[in-house]
Design a protein around this motif. Structure first.
Motif, PDB file in Angstrom:
ATOM      1  N   VAL A 280      31.751 -25.999  -1.078  1.00 50.18           N
ATOM      2  CA  VAL A 280      32.602 -24.960  -1.654  1.00 50.18           C
ATOM      3  C   VAL A 280      31.981 -24.421  -2.934  1.00 50.18           C
ATOM      4  CG1 VAL A 280      34.868 -24.497  -2.676  1.00 50.18           C
ATOM      5  CG2 VAL A 280      34.689 -25.855  -0.578  1.00 50.18           C
ATOM      6  N   GLY A 281      31.439 -25.296  -3.765  1.00 44.87           N
ATOM      7  CA  GLY A 281      30.786 -24.844  -4.977  1.00 44.87           C
ATOM      8  C   GLY A 281      29.622 -23.914  -4.692  1.00 44.87           C
ATOM      9  N   ALA A 282      28.836 -24.266  -3.672  1.00 50.86           N
ATOM     10  CA  ALA A 282      27.662 -23.453  -3.325  1.00 50.86           C
ATOM     11  C   ALA A 282      28.055 -22.035  -2.919  1.00 50.86           C
ATOM     12  CB  ALA A 282      26.880 -24.128  -2.208  1.00 50.86           C
TER      13      ALA A 282
ATOM     14  N   GLY B  56      27.781 -20.220  -6.028  1.00 49.50           N
ATOM     15  CA  GLY B  56      26.603 -20.475  -6.842  1.00 49.50           C
ATOM     16  C   GLY B  56      26.769 -21.600  -7.837  1.00 49.50           C
ATOM     17  N   VAL B  57      27.720 -22.502  -7.594  1.00 49.52           N
ATOM     18  CA  VAL B  57      28.012 -23.613  -8.500  1.00 49.52           C
ATOM     19  C   VAL B  57      27.477 -24.913  -7.901  1.00 49.52           C
ATOM     20  CG1 VAL B  57      29.865 -25.002  -9.515  1.00 49.52           C
ATOM     21  CG2 VAL B  57      30.040 -22.506  -9.486  1.00 49.52           C
ATOM     22  N   THR B  58      26.782 -25.690  -8.718  1.00 48.23           N
ATOM     23  CA  THR B  58      26.247 -26.975  -8.285  1.00 48.23           C
ATOM     24  C   THR B  58      27.278 -28.074  -8.528  1.00 48.23           C
ATOM     25  OG1 THR B  58      23.978 -26.301  -8.778  1.00 48.23           O
ATOM     26  CG2 THR B  58      24.400 -28.665  -8.601  1.00 48.23           C
TER      27      THR B  58
ATOM     28  N   GLU C 177      35.268 -26.908 -16.057  1.00 50.26           N
ATOM     29  CA  GLU C 177      34.897 -25.553 -15.679  1.00 50.26           C
ATOM     30  C   GLU C 177      33.397 -25.472 -15.468  1.00 50.26           C
ATOM     31  OE1 GLU C 177      35.622 -20.903 -17.100  1.00 50.26           O
ATOM     32  OE2 GLU C 177      36.201 -22.563 -18.415  1.00 50.26           O
ATOM     33  N   ALA C 178      32.993 -24.881 -14.353  1.00 46.37           N
ATOM     34  CA  ALA C 178      31.576 -24.788 -14.012  1.00 46.37           C
ATOM     35  C   ALA C 178      30.863 -23.848 -14.973  1.00 46.37           C
ATOM     36  CB  ALA C 178      31.412 -24.303 -12.576  1.00 46.37           C
TER      37      ALA C 178
ATOM     38  N   PHE D 290      25.524 -32.259 -15.565  1.00 42.60           N
ATOM     39  CA  PHE D 290      24.565 -32.055 -14.481  1.00 42.60           C
ATOM     40  C   PHE D 290      23.956 -30.664 -14.556  1.00 42.60           C
ATOM     41  CE2 PHE D 290      27.523 -35.149 -12.298  1.00 42.60           C
ATOM     42  CZ  PHE D 290      26.626 -36.217 -12.328  1.00 42.60           C
ATOM     43  N   ALA D 291      22.761 -30.542 -13.981  1.00 41.02           N
ATOM     44  CA  ALA D 291      22.069 -29.260 -13.902  1.00 41.02           C
ATOM     45  C   ALA D 291      21.816 -28.922 -12.434  1.00 41.02           C
ATOM     46  CB  ALA D 291      20.750 -29.313 -14.665  1.00 41.02           C
ATOM     47  N   ARG D 292      21.254 -27.767 -12.230  1.00 38.87           N
ATOM     48  CA  ARG D 292      21.026 -27.299 -10.856  1.00 38.87           C
ATOM     49  C   ARG D 292      20.163 -28.275 -10.057  1.00 38.87           C
ATOM     50  NH1 ARG D 292      22.379 -22.672  -8.717  1.00 38.87           N
ATOM     51  NH2 ARG D 292      21.359 -21.860  -6.855  1.00 38.87           N
TER      52      ARG D 292
END
Length: 821
Positions: free
Chosen positions: A215-217, A220-222, A337-338, A386-388
């Motif tokens: 769902v995040g993808a 564009g959210v990791t 929040e992303a 976390f990062a991408r």
């Protein structure tokens, strides 16, 4: 007739109808936000919630984590009276047993932590443990703890009760509605696309469980998580087992046991787990489904359970459960929040503690949504840790195989995860490895913790006392204090802020005055509106409209998000992450000036290079930025080296220092050296729970000027009111004791705080630490009050006397950083 039509808009859309989604919906409604739509692709609780074991253990590694679960237990107890549906919650207590001395030391530390958090916990004997759990074998046990407030809940009933409570307050819930896309508009969420149409929304909350990465993808959210198979069995009824049987945890045997309908649920967290399919390959539909039985994999858990509960050898098994659950790379759940997409929130990856955490996490996330922040320090679970690159599925697959077993592994204070490494490497990694480095990991960076001498194996032998590497790290400390040490600090987060309004932006964001001349470096904090810490950085002015910011390795995404969100509107300034463009070498110690003079034509005297100065210099064939600053309390420079010159610069430094007593040094030495100087660290001494008054950092606040900064009013109020707690330095009287952080601090026999950081200080010849201590009566804590008490530290159940001071234990006047030896 029930309305099943899909609204075309809602203020908030929640994706996922498991226990977390239901809790967020319930708490939003409690806060008055009722224009909320919860979407579930199947039925409520049908994904991973329904097969959860339902354990609710209150004591967590952090105080705020403990508070979240304490809130959960109170909520679960009152839900039936509020909604008419029971959560199936029962306070049956919990017994955790120890088979080894190391585990018993951990339990003693746990009991001290419970005292710090004012949570009821009792150290008990094996005999007492058997009284509480009569069918348990105890001959091999060292002891146990008893937590009477622990309990268990029925996951499906809990979800239904939360959903009922949300519906009763006006929340709309739609089952059989699958989200297939995230709608966005200029980097802000705009709604969701479903198999039944689009829904506009101001806010979207991703509580999709093991589907949360998918769902995040879509937006564009990791969301770094990966499913692993989790096993337990349900036995036939056993004589003497009743509904008030406590939860039993036998972590040395990897197992937990709870009562169910007169029988037992037996499950656990084996050291080598079975990752399931990749997050983007999850089957659909997948409702109330289990995976295939795997008795061979379950054997390690069942054998251990039989040795602890002999009657299991002759008890039938009613059901074998193998259900997938999502795990994160660090065994902490994901909340917040992303940073990639405004108004897109995540609550997922609960690592088998979703039932215990759901109430508190739902409340915290709802407050985050409605007020812009959670109200307490949740850095440990913040999605911005976390990062991408943490979203790589192969890396996640290999990591979660280890993570699941961490639940019951001994929680060594300096434990390093071994899987999916090496990950991010500095340019000099191969040279450090050749020099005997033992690497730790921070934000994926491979960083030297210490260097083993020739002929010694560079590995950690874990223990609660001084570990095998301590003499080697002590030698590194001595080199930094008496000669010169080189530290690879490439993992620092590094940003440029550039533009005509760069100074204006930083004056608003930073506590200190950064309107300095080009070539000057300023130490400063960044606060929130409550006046508590969001970052701890240095700012170097490069030119009239360009600044270099240097921050902690772990906070890259958090810092970038904080800065960009809180820039004054319309400011003509841009933030650029340059972390990977530069290696950083710390050259520290009395002979640092001599070392650099051998490689550079630049002057390093007080006039040419005073403390806080920063400039480009030649270093061998390279041109690097040399900033005179220190985190270890010695004369020294941080060298910012373009990545393509990093290998050569490191080689030159090592070669030129051969006759100066130069040593490679690691982060364990940095920890010891900075604690001798009482230097604070973000994430431990500086967090959203603490302000500059409590932290003793008012000197880094521009309160004597008329310049406003974010959080200034709150800091002024805190200064006027006086602190109820203060950060102090501790030095243990007994050099044989070892502290790591988290230990209970007592003043005149009364618990008044916890150690935030601790290490062996070679220069002072004792363990040194920082700790926040509070006034026992909750009054203003004055320096005289601090000095008047007798302090002790609880180290694994033993009390050790400590000296407490508001000044650094070593070189309190700071002569050495000015080159005065």
């Amino acid at each position: 007739m029930t309305d099943t039509t899909l609204p075309d808009r809602a203020r908030v859309v929640i994706v996922g109808g498991g226990v977390i989604g239901a809790s967020v919906a319930y708490h939003l409604a409690r806060l008055g936000w009722t224009d909320v739509l919860l979407l579930e692709q199947g039925q409520l609780s049908c994904g991973t919630t329904w097969h959860a074991a339902g354990l609710v253990g209150q004591l967590r590694a952090t105080e705020n984590g403990t508070r979240l679960v304490q809130y959960s237990t109170g909520l679960y107890e009152r839900l039936e009276a509020e909604t008419g549906l029971s959560a199936g919650f029962r306070r049956c207590g919990g017994v955790t047993v120890a088979r080894t001395d190391d585990r018993m030391t951990q339990l003693k530390r746990t009991a001290a932590t419970a005292e710090a958090y004012q949570l009821e916990c009792e150290l008990i004997s094996p005999a007492r443990a058997r009284e509480l759990w009569p069918i348990m074998a105890v001959d091999d046990l060292k002891g146990a703890i008893w937590l009477p407030g622990d309990g268990r809940a029925n996951p499906a009933d809990l979800t239904a009760a939360l959903a009922r409570g949300a519906r009763d307050k006006g929340v709309t819930i739609r089952e059989r509605t699958r989200v297939t896309g995230i709608l966005t508009d200029q980097n802000t969420v705009a709604g969701v696309r479903t198999d039944q149409g689009d829904v506009e929304a101001e806010i979207v909350v991703n509580c999709a469980g093991q589907w949360a990465k998918q769902v995040g993808a879509m937006g564009g959210v990791t969301v770094p998580l990966h499913s692993a198979e989790h096993f337990y069995v349900v036995t036939e009824q056993i004589d003497g087992v009743h509904r008030d049987y406590p939860i039993l945890r036998d972590p040395d045997g990897y197992t937990y046991v709870k009562e169910e309908v007169g029988g037992l649920v037996v499950g656990g967290f084996e050291p080598d787990a079975k990752p399931w399919v990749a997050p983007d390959a999850l089957p659909y539909p997948f409702e109330f489904r289990l995976l295939d039985e795997d008795w061979d994999h379950f054997e390690i858990l069942m054998s251990s359970a039989v040795s602890r509960i002999p009657v299991l050898a002759e008890t039938g098994i009613k059901m074998f459960y193998n259900g997938p659950e999502s795990f994160t790379p660090d065994n902490q759940f994901i909340l917040g929040e992303a940073p990639e997409l405004r108004n897109f929130f995540v609550g997922a990856g609960f690592n088998s503690v979703g039932i215990a955490s759901a109430g508190g996490a739902g409340q915290a996330l709802a407050q985050w949504i409605t007020e812009g922040e959670p109200g307490l320090d949740l850095s440990a679970v913040d999605i911005r840790r976390f990062a991408r690159f943490n979203g790589n599925n192969q890396w996640l697959h290999d990591r979660v195989a280890e993570v699941l077993g961490l639940h019951y592994a001994v929680p060594w204070p300096n434990r390093e995860l071994a899987s999916a490494r090496p990950f991010r490497r500095s340019p000099a990694y191969h040279l450090l490895e050749r020099a005997g480095a033992c690497f730790g990991s921070k934000m994926g960076w491979e960083r030297p913790n210490f260097f083993a001498p020739p002929g010694e194996h560079p590995a950690i032998e874990y223990g609660w006392g001084k570990q095998n590497w301590q003499p080697w790290s002590s030698a590194e400390q001595r080199a930094a204090r008496t000669a010169v040490a080189v530290f690879d600090q490439t993992s620092f987060s590094k940003y440029l802020i550039a533009g005509p309004d760069a100074e204006h932006v930083l004056q608003w964001l930073c506590t200190a005055d950064v309107a300095v001349e080009p070539g000057r470096t300023v130490y400063t904090g960044m606060l929130n509106a409550h006046g508590t810490y969001e970052a701890d950085i240095t700012v170097t002015r490069l030119s009239a409209d360009e600044f270099l910011l240097v921050s902690s390795a772990a906070t890259t995404e958090r810092d970038k998000d904080h800065i960009t969100r809180r820039m004054p509107p319309g400011a003509r300034a841009a933030l650029v992450d340059v972390t990977s463009m530069y290696a950083v070498y710390g050259v520290m110690g009395p002979r640092s000036r001599d070392l650099l003079a051998r490689l550079s034509h630049a002057g390093f005297g007080e006039e040419a290079s005073p403390f806080g100065s920063s400039r480009d210099i030649d270093l061998g064939y390279a041109t690097v930025r040399a900033t005179r600053i220190t985190y270890v309390g010695e004369l020294g420079w941080e060298l910012y080296v373009p990545a393509e010159f990093a290998v050569g610069a490191y080689e030159d430094l090592i070669a030129a220092g051969a006759d100066l007593g130069l040593a490679n040094a690691g982060y364990y030495a940095i920890e010891s050296l900075r604690l001798e100087k009482a230097y604070r660290a973000f994430g431990r001494e500086l967090t959203p729970d603490y302000n500059p008054v409590e932290a003793g950092l008012l000197f880094a606040c521009k309160l004597k000027t008329g310049i406003g900064f974010l959080g200034r009013e709150a800091v002024e109020r805190a200064r006027a009111a006086g602190p109820r707690r203060r950060l102090v330095s501790l030095v243990l009287a007994d050099p044989g004791a070892m502290i790591w952080g988290g230990e209970l601090v007592l003043r005149d026999g009364v618990a008044v705080g916890q150690v935030t950081s601790g290490a062996w200080g070679e220069t002072v010849g004792a363990c040194v630490a920082l700790a926040y201590v509070r006034h026992p009566a909750g009054e203003v804590l004055t320096p005289d009050t601090i000095r008047a008490g007798h302090y002790q530290v609880n180290v694994g159940g033993r009390l050790y006397s400590a000296t407490v001071t508001l000044r650094p234990p070593f070189d309190p006047a700071g002569a050495r950083i000015r080159g005065h030896y």
